[in-house]
Design a protein around this motif. Structure first.
Motif, mmCIF file in Angstrom:
data_model
loop_
_atom_site.group_PDB
_atom_site.id
_atom_site.type_symbol
_atom_site.label_atom_id
_atom_site.label_comp_id
_atom_site.label_asym_id
_atom_site.label_seq_id
_atom_site.Cartn_x
_atom_site.Cartn_y
_atom_site.Cartn_z
ATOM 1 N N ASP A 45 0.828 -1.202 0.000
ATOM 2 C CA ASP A 45 0.000 0.000 0.000
ATOM 3 C C ASP A 45 0.868 1.261 0.000
ATOM 4 O O ASP A 45 0.596 2.229 0.707
ATOM 5 C CB ASP A 45 -0.979 -0.007 1.179
ATOM 6 N N LEU A 46 1.927 1.212 -0.826
ATOM 7 C CA LEU A 46 2.845 2.346 -0.940
ATOM 8 C C LEU A 46 2.903 2.903 -2.364
ATOM 9 O O LEU A 46 3.797 3.672 -2.683
ATOM 10 C CB LEU A 46 4.261 1.915 -0.524
ATOM 11 N N ASP A 47 1.978 2.513 -3.221
ATOM 12 C CA ASP A 47 2.048 2.909 -4.625
ATOM 13 C C ASP A 47 1.320 4.212 -4.948
ATOM 14 O O ASP A 47 1.227 4.605 -6.098
ATOM 15 C CB ASP A 47 1.538 1.784 -5.523
ATOM 16 N N LEU A 48 0.840 4.912 -3.942
ATOM 17 C CA LEU A 48 0.100 6.152 -4.161
ATOM 18 C C LEU A 48 0.895 7.149 -5.004
ATOM 19 O O LEU A 48 0.360 7.746 -5.940
ATOM 20 C CB LEU A 48 -0.293 6.781 -2.820
ATOM 21 N N ALA A 49 2.171 7.322 -4.710
ATOM 22 C CA ALA A 49 2.988 8.306 -5.423
ATOM 23 C C ALA A 49 3.210 7.922 -6.884
ATOM 24 O O ALA A 49 3.490 8.784 -7.717
ATOM 25 C CB ALA A 49 4.336 8.481 -4.731
ATOM 26 N N LEU A 50 3.089 6.631 -7.204
ATOM 27 C CA LEU A 50 3.214 6.201 -8.598
ATOM 28 C C LEU A 50 1.893 6.338 -9.340
ATOM 29 O O LEU A 50 1.864 6.413 -10.559
ATOM 30 C CB LEU A 50 3.700 4.745 -8.671
ATOM 31 N N LYS A 67 -4.493 17.459 4.493
ATOM 32 C CA LYS A 67 -3.266 17.212 5.248
ATOM 33 C C LYS A 67 -2.960 15.719 5.332
ATOM 34 O O LYS A 67 -1.816 15.291 5.174
ATOM 35 C CB LYS A 67 -3.372 17.811 6.656
ATOM 36 N N SER A 68 -3.982 14.937 5.562
ATOM 37 C CA SER A 68 -3.817 13.484 5.648
ATOM 38 C C SER A 68 -3.357 12.906 4.309
ATOM 39 O O SER A 68 -2.446 12.068 4.248
ATOM 40 C CB SER A 68 -5.138 12.849 6.083
ATOM 41 N N PHE A 69 -4.006 13.356 3.226
ATOM 42 C CA PHE A 69 -3.621 12.888 1.894
ATOM 43 C C PHE A 69 -2.187 13.291 1.574
ATOM 44 O O PHE A 69 -1.409 12.494 1.041
ATOM 45 C CB PHE A 69 -4.577 13.425 0.823
ATOM 46 N N HIS A 70 -1.819 14.517 1.876
ATOM 47 C CA HIS A 70 -0.475 15.018 1.610
ATOM 48 C C HIS A 70 0.556 14.169 2.359
ATOM 49 O O HIS A 70 1.586 13.785 1.806
ATOM 50 C CB HIS A 70 -0.368 16.492 2.017
ATOM 51 N N LYS A 71 0.276 13.867 3.606
ATOM 52 C CA LYS A 71 1.180 13.058 4.429
ATOM 53 C C LYS A 71 1.322 11.644 3.848
ATOM 54 O O LYS A 71 2.425 11.102 3.747
ATOM 55 C CB LYS A 71 0.666 12.994 5.868
ATOM 56 N N ALA A 72 0.201 11.050 3.428
ATOM 57 C CA ALA A 72 0.223 9.707 2.843
ATOM 58 C C ALA A 72 1.009 9.694 1.534
ATOM 59 O O ALA A 72 1.802 8.778 1.269
ATOM 60 C CB ALA A 72 -1.201 9.204 2.613
ATOM 61 N N TRP A 73 0.814 10.726 0.706
ATOM 62 C CA TRP A 73 1.529 10.798 -0.569
ATOM 63 C C TRP A 73 3.031 10.956 -0.328
ATOM 64 O O TRP A 73 3.830 10.292 -0.987
ATOM 65 C CB TRP A 73 0.996 11.958 -1.417
ATOM 66 N N GLU A 74 3.411 11.842 0.589
ATOM 67 C CA GLU A 74 4.835 12.048 0.896
ATOM 68 C C GLU A 74 5.491 10.747 1.383
ATOM 69 O O GLU A 74 6.602 10.404 0.974
ATOM 70 C CB GLU A 74 5.015 13.146 1.953
ATOM 71 N N ARG A 75 4.806 10.007 2.245
ATOM 72 C CA ARG A 75 5.330 8.734 2.756
ATOM 73 C C ARG A 75 5.481 7.725 1.610
ATOM 74 O O ARG A 75 6.492 7.061 1.476
ATOM 75 C CB ARG A 75 4.398 8.180 3.833
ATOM 76 N N SER A 76 4.450 7.636 0.779
ATOM 77 C CA SER A 76 4.486 6.726 -0.364
ATOM 78 C C SER A 76 5.646 7.074 -1.293
ATOM 79 O O SER A 76 6.383 6.192 -1.738
ATOM 80 C CB SER A 76 3.167 6.805 -1.139
ATOM 81 N N ASN A 77 5.806 8.341 -1.582
ATOM 82 C CA ASN A 77 6.873 8.784 -2.475
ATOM 83 C C ASN A 77 8.244 8.435 -1.908
ATOM 84 O O ASN A 77 9.100 7.877 -2.595
ATOM 85 C CB ASN A 77 6.742 10.291 -2.725
ATOM 86 N N SER A 80 8.709 4.586 -1.772
ATOM 87 C CA SER A 80 8.791 4.042 -3.140
ATOM 88 C C SER A 80 10.171 4.294 -3.736
ATOM 89 O O SER A 80 10.752 3.419 -4.386
ATOM 90 C CB SER A 80 7.711 4.660 -4.032
ATOM 91 N N LEU A 81 10.672 5.510 -3.516
ATOM 92 C CA LEU A 81 12.032 5.823 -3.987
ATOM 93 C C LEU A 81 13.056 4.886 -3.350
ATOM 94 O O LEU A 81 13.913 4.326 -4.048
ATOM 95 C CB LEU A 81 12.390 7.278 -3.645
ATOM 96 N N MET A 82 12.961 4.700 -2.055
ATOM 97 C CA MET A 82 13.889 3.812 -1.356
ATOM 98 C C MET A 82 13.771 2.391 -1.895
ATOM 99 O O MET A 82 14.779 1.729 -2.135
ATOM 100 C CB MET A 82 13.607 3.822 0.153
ATOM 101 N N THR A 99 16.503 12.574 -7.988
ATOM 102 C CA THR A 99 15.173 13.162 -8.101
ATOM 103 C C THR A 99 14.436 12.901 -6.793
ATOM 104 O O THR A 99 14.758 11.950 -6.085
ATOM 105 C CB THR A 99 14.370 12.592 -9.285
ATOM 106 N N GLU A 100 13.477 13.742 -6.495
ATOM 107 C CA GLU A 100 12.664 13.590 -5.285
ATOM 108 C C GLU A 100 11.323 12.936 -5.598
ATOM 109 O O GLU A 100 10.482 12.791 -4.722
ATOM 110 C CB GLU A 100 12.434 14.964 -4.630
ATOM 111 N N SER A 101 11.107 12.533 -6.847
ATOM 112 C CA SER A 101 9.825 11.973 -7.271
ATOM 113 C C SER A 101 9.974 10.502 -7.653
ATOM 114 O O SER A 101 10.782 10.157 -8.520
ATOM 115 C CB SER A 101 9.300 12.761 -8.476
ATOM 116 N N ALA A 102 9.184 9.644 -7.027
ATOM 117 C CA ALA A 102 9.218 8.214 -7.343
ATOM 118 C C ALA A 102 8.795 7.979 -8.796
ATOM 119 O O ALA A 102 9.390 7.157 -9.498
ATOM 120 C CB ALA A 102 8.305 7.441 -6.399
ATOM 121 N N LYS A 103 7.787 8.702 -9.243
ATOM 122 C CA LYS A 103 7.314 8.556 -10.623
ATOM 123 C C LYS A 103 8.409 8.947 -11.615
ATOM 124 O O LYS A 103 8.631 8.270 -12.617
ATOM 125 C CB LYS A 103 6.069 9.424 -10.816
#
Length: 194
Positions: A45-50, A67-77, A80-82, A99-103
């Motif tokens: 459940d970490l694919d939100l940023a992709l 705020k909740s969505f932003h926090k979830a997206w930042e965590r996913s990103n 996902s990068l890691m 890059t700072e973006s997983a996508k």
């Protein structure tokens, strides 16, 4: 605890244990690598940023859902990068721009794959056109290997016409196969005239 009440337990899952099921990206396996990365990030459940573009920056007017969505997206990103970085061969990891973006990172990895595909296609085409039958294996194995190289080229976007493949195979034969070569050319000429 009351009887019948549901309890949600958060079970820590090791990112590292999931990366071990992903084939190490080596420039030649992007499709398999990408599929496994997306599957594992989805399971975690970490694919939100992709899946979703980065949300707008938070403001003083941002509500709790934003705020909740932003926090979830930042965590996913971040995770996902890691995750992706943990599944790249070390010599490739250093060639991917920061890059700072997983996508964006996924896109950069794909570009590295396409560069490798072009290089591999050139190498395979060179092998196909210069390969010689040396008698170290059967004729069937030799022809099968040349056919497999042509099939591999097709997966890389370079289709080798069947007539060219036959000609490459015939050209790979040593001089003692000269009569076979002449018979093939005679048959080919006869078929073209009909």
């Amino acid at each position: 605890m009351k009887s019948g009440s549901a309890v949600h337990l958060s079970v820590p899952v090791s990112l590292h244990s999931h990366t071990s099921s992903v084939p190490l990206f080596n420039r030649l396996n992007f499709s398999d690598w990408c599929e496994q990365v997306q599957f594992n990030l989805g399971v975690l459940d970490l694919d939100l940023a992709l899946q979703v573009k980065k949300p707008a920056d938070l403001t003083d007017e941002s509500n709790a859902d934003e705020k909740s969505f932003h926090k979830a997206w930042e965590r996913s990103n971040r995770l996902s990068l890691m995750f992706m970085q943990m599944t790249l061969a070390k010599n490739i990891k250093s060639t991917i721009p920061k890059t700072e973006s997983a996508k964006e990172y996924m896109k950069l990895v794909k570009e590295r794959s396409q560069i490798a595909d072009k290089s591999l296609a050139g190498t395979l085409m060179g092998t196909l056109t210069t390969m010689k039958f040396d008698g170290s294996r059967t004729m069937h194995e030799h022809v099968t290997e040349m056919s497999n190289i042509a099939a591999r080229l097709k997966t890389l976007g370079m289709t080798v016409d069947e007539n060219f493949l036959v000609q490459f195979i015939i050209n790979s034969l040593p001089p003692e196969y000269g009569p076979f070569h002449m018979n093939y050319n005679t048959l080919k000429d006869k078929m073209e005239c009909e």
